[in-house]
Motif scaffolding. Structure first.
Motif, short mmCIF file in Angstrom:
data_model
loop_
_atom_site.label_atom_id
_atom_site.label_comp_id
_atom_site.label_asym_id
_atom_site.label_seq_id
_atom_site.Cartn_x
_atom_site.Cartn_y
_atom_site.Cartn_z
N VAL A 56 -1.09 -18.14 -16.32
CA VAL A 56 -0.82 -16.70 -16.43
C VAL A 56 -0.17 -16.16 -15.16
O VAL A 56 -0.06 -16.87 -14.16
CB VAL A 56 -2.14 -15.93 -16.70
CG1 VAL A 56 -2.69 -16.24 -18.07
CG2 VAL A 56 -3.17 -16.24 -15.62
N ARG A 57 0.19 -14.87 -15.17
CA ARG A 57 0.67 -14.24 -13.93
C ARG A 57 -0.52 -14.06 -13.00
O ARG A 57 -1.64 -13.83 -13.44
CB ARG A 57 1.28 -12.88 -14.25
CG ARG A 57 2.60 -13.00 -14.98
CD ARG A 57 3.35 -11.70 -14.90
NE ARG A 57 3.53 -11.30 -13.50
CZ ARG A 57 4.09 -10.16 -13.11
NH1 ARG A 57 4.51 -9.30 -14.02
NH2 ARG A 57 4.25 -9.88 -11.84
N ASP A 58 -0.25 -14.13 -11.71
CA ASP A 58 -1.38 -14.06 -10.78
C ASP A 58 -2.14 -12.74 -10.87
O ASP A 58 -3.35 -12.70 -10.70
CB ASP A 58 -0.94 -14.38 -9.34
CG ASP A 58 -0.13 -13.27 -8.72
OD1 ASP A 58 0.46 -12.45 -9.45
OD2 ASP A 58 -0.11 -13.21 -7.47
N ASP A 59 -1.41 -11.65 -11.23
CA ASP A 59 -2.06 -10.34 -11.36
C ASP A 59 -3.21 -10.37 -12.39
O ASP A 59 -4.16 -9.58 -12.29
CB ASP A 59 -1.07 -9.28 -11.85
CG ASP A 59 0.24 -9.33 -11.11
OD1 ASP A 59 0.66 -8.28 -10.61
OD2 ASP A 59 0.85 -10.43 -11.03
N ASP A 60 -3.09 -11.24 -13.38
CA ASP A 60 -4.08 -11.26 -14.47
C ASP A 60 -5.31 -12.11 -14.15
O ASP A 60 -6.33 -12.01 -14.84
CB ASP A 60 -3.43 -11.80 -15.75
CG ASP A 60 -2.29 -10.91 -16.21
OD1 ASP A 60 -2.35 -9.70 -15.93
OD2 ASP A 60 -1.35 -11.44 -16.84
MG MG Z 1 1.96 -11.04 -9.46
#
Ligand code: MG
Ligand code: ATP
Length: 299
Positions: free
Chosen positions: A53-57
């Motif tokens: 996934v995207r790191d933000d998630d």
């Molecule tokens: Mg990110």
């Protein structure tokens, strides 16, 4: 296909933490079959699934218990935690291990022509950032009244675009700042990648797996810092040679066949051997000095 008995690990799909996290998983014996564009990857030898996934998630997935573990930068983790705390959402997690990669710092940077004289220079200013929570906390702790301006990308061009007076962004070498006519005024947060686990107890089989994998991570990290050193040393200079070798309290000393004046010394060192030390060893009469990387360590 999801299976709740398999340990779910959230990893950044693409980006700065992705390769190192996957490399670490491989190094601890997790075989993976990753196919492009898929959100989930299965381990072929252990009951582990990766969520790519995207790191933000990643922090949210772990805090909500959707992923059991996650590899994430402390900057992103702390930002998400503060954001969730402010919104009264679940923000709990357990820190399993601070890792050795993904090092960077969150800093406030200003245009070259900005007259920075200390934190008071930011009074009343607008600071563009992707990390408004971390910035707000820092400003509050230091009693500075500045306004964070949230931008999800291209933060470094904000001053030139007239969107903000300064920026607060991640820096590792400072090259991006320089390229954009900015300089680092003050560091507000230091970050590395970490391994986190969801709050609460894991199912027994998953906990057993984590208990196996964590020591392996320690072993990989220890091995990275350590070296295996071998050399031939004059018997008469043994004590002086030992004093030069880092962490060589108990080296293995072996006879050399057909040579009574010299011995072979083998030692695992927690540090690298510097060129200067190797030169000193040579001056003592040591020969065949080898410094070798160690791949794995245990015990
Ligand atoms: Mg990110
Ligand atoms: P995604 O598409 O997954 O959201 P991203 O663009 O947000 O990716 P990356 O640039 O891949 O993120 O950076 C991921 C993490 O790598 C950062 O949050 C930080 O913890 C770490 N990192 C290490 N060095 C740097 C750096 N020089 N600049 C930015 N991040 C860095």
């Amino acid at each position: 296909m999801t299976d709740s008995t398999r340990l779910r690990i959230a990893v950044q799909k693409k980006g700065r933490l992705s390769d190192e996290s996957l490399k670490l998983l491989k190094a601890i014996g997790v075989k993976l079959s990753i196919r492009d564009r898929l959100l989930i990857a299965h381990s072929t030898n252990l009951p582990i699934d990766l969520l790519l996934v995207r790191d933000d998630d990643i922090p949210g997935l772990v805090m909500d218990g959707i992923a059991d573990l996650g590899f994430i930068g402390e900057n992103e983790l702390e930002e998400k935690m503060l954001e969730r705390q402010a919104a009264n959402e679940p923000a709990e997690y357990q820190l399993l291990k601070r890792l050795e990669y993904g090092g960077c710092r969150l800093s406030i940077a200003v245009p070259n022509e900005f007259d920075y004289k200390g934190l008071e220079s930011f009074e009343g200013k607008r600071i563009a950032t992707t990390y408004p929570q971390l910035l707000k906390r820092y400003l509050q702790e230091n009693n500075v009244n500045a306004s964070p301006v949230m931008l999800t990308g291209s933060v470094e061009v904000a001053p030139r675009a007239g969107i903000a007076d300064a920026i607060c962004d991640l820096v590792s070498t400072g090259a991006t700042l320089e390229a954009n006519g900015l300089y680092e005024a003050i560091e507000i947060f230091q970050s590395k990648a970490v391994l986190i686990q969801k709050d609460g107890a894991l199912e027994e089989n998953k906990q057993e797996l984590v208990d196996t994998l964590l020591p392996r991570i320690n072993g990989v990290m220890q091995a990275k810092e350590s070296k295996y050193i071998m050399l031939h040393a004059p018997k008469a200079k043994l004590e002086q040679v030992k004093d030069l070798l880092p962490g060589a309290e108990n080296p293995t000393v072996l006879p050399l066949s057909g040579n009574d004046d010299q011995v072979a010394i083998h030692v695992v060192s927690k540090e690298n051997l510097f060129w200067v030390t190797m030169e000193q060893l040579k001056q003592l009469g040591c020969t065949s000095i080898l410094v070798m990387p160690i791949e794995k360590m245990m015990g």
